[in-house]
Write a protein that holds these residues in place. Sequence first.
Motif, PDB file in Angstrom:
ATOM      1  N   THR A 162      32.052  27.268  52.231  1.00 21.69           N
ATOM      2  CA  THR A 162      31.570  28.602  52.584  1.00 21.69           C
ATOM      3  C   THR A 162      30.441  28.761  53.324  1.00 21.69           C
ATOM      4  O   THR A 162      30.283  30.047  53.913  1.00 21.69           O
ATOM      5  CB  THR A 162      31.618  29.566  51.372  1.00 21.69           C
ATOM      6  OG1 THR A 162      30.521  28.935  50.377  1.00 21.69           O
ATOM      7  CG2 THR A 162      33.023  29.643  50.676  1.00 21.69           C
ATOM      8  N   GLN A 163      29.618  27.561  53.586  1.00 21.87           N
ATOM      9  CA  GLN A 163      28.562  27.737  54.439  1.00 21.87           C
ATOM     10  C   GLN A 163      28.518  26.267  55.351  1.00 21.87           C
ATOM     11  O   GLN A 163      29.242  25.523  55.151  1.00 21.87           O
ATOM     12  CB  GLN A 163      27.131  27.622  53.579  1.00 21.87           C
ATOM     13  CG  GLN A 163      27.067  28.872  52.787  1.00 21.87           C
ATOM     14  CD  GLN A 163      25.888  28.486  51.734  1.00 21.87           C
ATOM     15  OE1 GLN A 163      25.636  29.542  50.795  1.00 21.87           O
ATOM     16  NE2 GLN A 163      24.895  27.825  52.194  1.00 21.87           N
ATOM     17  N   LYS A 164      28.100  26.515  56.415  1.00 23.77           N
ATOM     18  CA  LYS A 164      27.808  25.429  57.420  1.00 23.77           C
ATOM     19  C   LYS A 164      26.750  24.576  57.456  1.00 23.77           C
ATOM     20  O   LYS A 164      25.448  25.201  56.658  1.00 23.77           O
ATOM     21  CB  LYS A 164      27.957  25.885  59.110  1.00 23.77           C
ATOM     22  CG  LYS A 164      29.044  27.015  59.242  1.00 23.77           C
ATOM     23  CD  LYS A 164      30.089  26.182  59.923  1.00 23.77           C
ATOM     24  CE  LYS A 164      31.420  26.924  60.291  1.00 23.77           C
ATOM     25  NZ  LYS A 164      32.473  26.462  60.152  1.00 23.77           N
ATOM     26  N   ASP A 171      23.679  22.020  52.394  1.00 21.88           N
ATOM     27  CA  ASP A 171      22.743  23.195  51.491  1.00 21.88           C
ATOM     28  C   ASP A 171      22.864  22.471  50.161  1.00 21.88           C
ATOM     29  O   ASP A 171      23.972  22.035  49.647  1.00 21.88           O
ATOM     30  CB  ASP A 171      23.312  24.590  51.798  1.00 21.88           C
ATOM     31  CG  ASP A 171      23.248  25.048  52.895  1.00 21.88           C
ATOM     32  OD1 ASP A 171      22.389  25.186  53.499  1.00 21.88           O
ATOM     33  OD2 ASP A 171      24.575  25.014  53.750  1.00 21.88           O
TER      34      ASP A 171
END
Length: 101
Positions: free
Chosen positions: A39-41, A44
Amino acid sequence: MKNGILAVLLGLLSYQCSTPNTRQTVEASCGQCQFGLKTQKGCDLAIRFEGKAYFVKGVHIDDFGDAHDPDKGFCNSIRTATVRGNLKDRIFEVTDFELKE
């Protein structure tokens, strides 16, 4: 019967994760490289407990050294941490994060 037990267990887990000041021992690593979160690029910090992974807010992946270090970097290894915080909108908001060596 099984569905009822599952609902109770999920409720308890949700309560524990959303209760501030609850210290938990978790796995910590890169959400994308090690835990398969999409869900994030980029790379992280994320934690995993009870078989579920969550991105972390309140600390950064590089706060503990180079994330791409071949031995201890979060993109190349899964480490153990003790955390305190709560789960909000599928993000774990950290109030305390202690990486174990």
